[in-house]
Write an enzyme that holds these catalytic residues in place. Sequence first.
Site, short mmCIF file in Angstrom:
data_model
loop_
_atom_site.label_atom_id
_atom_site.label_comp_id
_atom_site.label_asym_id
_atom_site.label_seq_id
_atom_site.Cartn_x
_atom_site.Cartn_y
_atom_site.Cartn_z
N GLU A 122 0.83 -1.21 0.00
CA GLU A 122 0.00 0.00 0.00
C GLU A 122 0.86 1.26 0.00
O GLU A 122 1.72 1.43 0.88
CB GLU A 122 -0.91 0.01 1.23
CG GLU A 122 -1.84 1.20 1.30
CD GLU A 122 -2.78 1.15 2.49
OE1 GLU A 122 -3.22 2.23 2.94
OE2 GLU A 122 -3.08 0.04 2.97
N LYS A 132 -6.92 0.23 11.95
CA LYS A 132 -6.34 -0.30 10.70
C LYS A 132 -5.08 0.46 10.35
O LYS A 132 -4.09 -0.13 9.89
CB LYS A 132 -7.37 -0.21 9.58
CG LYS A 132 -6.97 -0.95 8.29
CD LYS A 132 -6.20 -0.09 7.31
CE LYS A 132 -5.90 -0.87 6.03
NZ LYS A 132 -5.11 -0.06 5.06
N ASP A 178 4.07 -13.47 12.66
CA ASP A 178 2.70 -13.85 12.32
C ASP A 178 1.78 -12.63 12.43
O ASP A 178 1.27 -12.32 13.50
CB ASP A 178 2.23 -14.96 13.26
CG ASP A 178 0.88 -15.55 12.86
OD1 ASP A 178 0.19 -14.94 12.03
OD2 ASP A 178 0.54 -16.63 13.37
#
Length: 384
Positions: free
Chosen positions: A60, A244, A260
């Site tokens: 992004e 986010k 992870d």
Amino acid sequence: MAHASGIRTEGLETANLTLSLEQADRMIENVVGIYGLPLAIATNFIVNGRDVLVPMVIEEPSVVAGAGKAAKTARAGGGFQAEATSSLMIGQIQVLDLEDLEAAAAVVLDHEAEILAAANTRRSAIIERGGGAKGIEVRAFPETPAGPMLVVHLLYDVLDAMGANAVNSTVEALAPLIEGLTGGRVNLRILSNLADRRLARAWVTVAPECLASEGWPGDEVVRGIVEAYALAAVDPYRAATHNKGIMNGVDSVAVATGNDWRALEAGAHAYASRAGTYEPLSRWERATDGSLEGYLEMPMPVGVVGGATKVHPTARLSLEIMGVVNASELAEIMAAVGLAQNLAALWALATEGIQRGHMSLNTRKAPLAVGGDEKAIRGDGLLI
């Protein structure tokens, strides 16, 4: 060679930074190829008084630039401060078919020493270095869709590992002992990704003049950022997007270091909901002197040994670039990056809006969508 960012990358062009097919085939099943993503370096970070170059892997635009801009702004005040708590992870053992939950819970707690001793008899590098099972907790659920159940929590110090394999192996091994003590039936034996005993915190103070730009006085920017945070504090629709942005930074470093990121996402969002409603992971306030103060707290179960961090060559290189020596230091840097990315997003939202910088960076990759033809891009960055 010097890239446009000013970062010199001699040797990186020819270095073996990607997985071979043979390595990939040993990591997961049904491998048919290698999927590449950009590896970038976020600059300007000071974390706990130390200059840090931060590798980030993400597709992004504006994430790396935003983090670097926020970090540069924070430098005037000494950068970011951060800390990590213990490296305890939680393993859950689900016990069913119990006639008396309270009695079963009491038995487990009465035999805590025996359970911990059994957990620590397994040979492992973690136990040899002083980690391993450290405590027991019990949680009773009288009413569930499957009837009454008891959940035994094993608190396990994983040291510098993420720890999933160590915890899972241990709770699986303990199942027969728990069944014998309680008279119940064990079903699930699994790590919890709500790592609320393994938190990372970061905080920063930014003077108003450092946030000022043409048309935007610093005190107005501070007010706008605090107001933007206020919406996230009361509205889960905004809090989801607020968080986010934080995870844009955290996940990028996680991917770069072979950690992870799905576990981080699950834990972060569960932690954001711990009060019964979904809330922001960070908060922003105006100090009495007019400065902007930011604070972030979230679970950060990351490791510097084991898993992909050991196998993937780029993950190893990323850890070397940051100069981290243990998981706590990595967690602190990742918390600082998350807070920086959050600052960058709120800063943009409170002034010119998020799209101006985002779309200008999108322009750079647009030629790839049309076969690399720069002439296919108009001046405003839209495809013709």
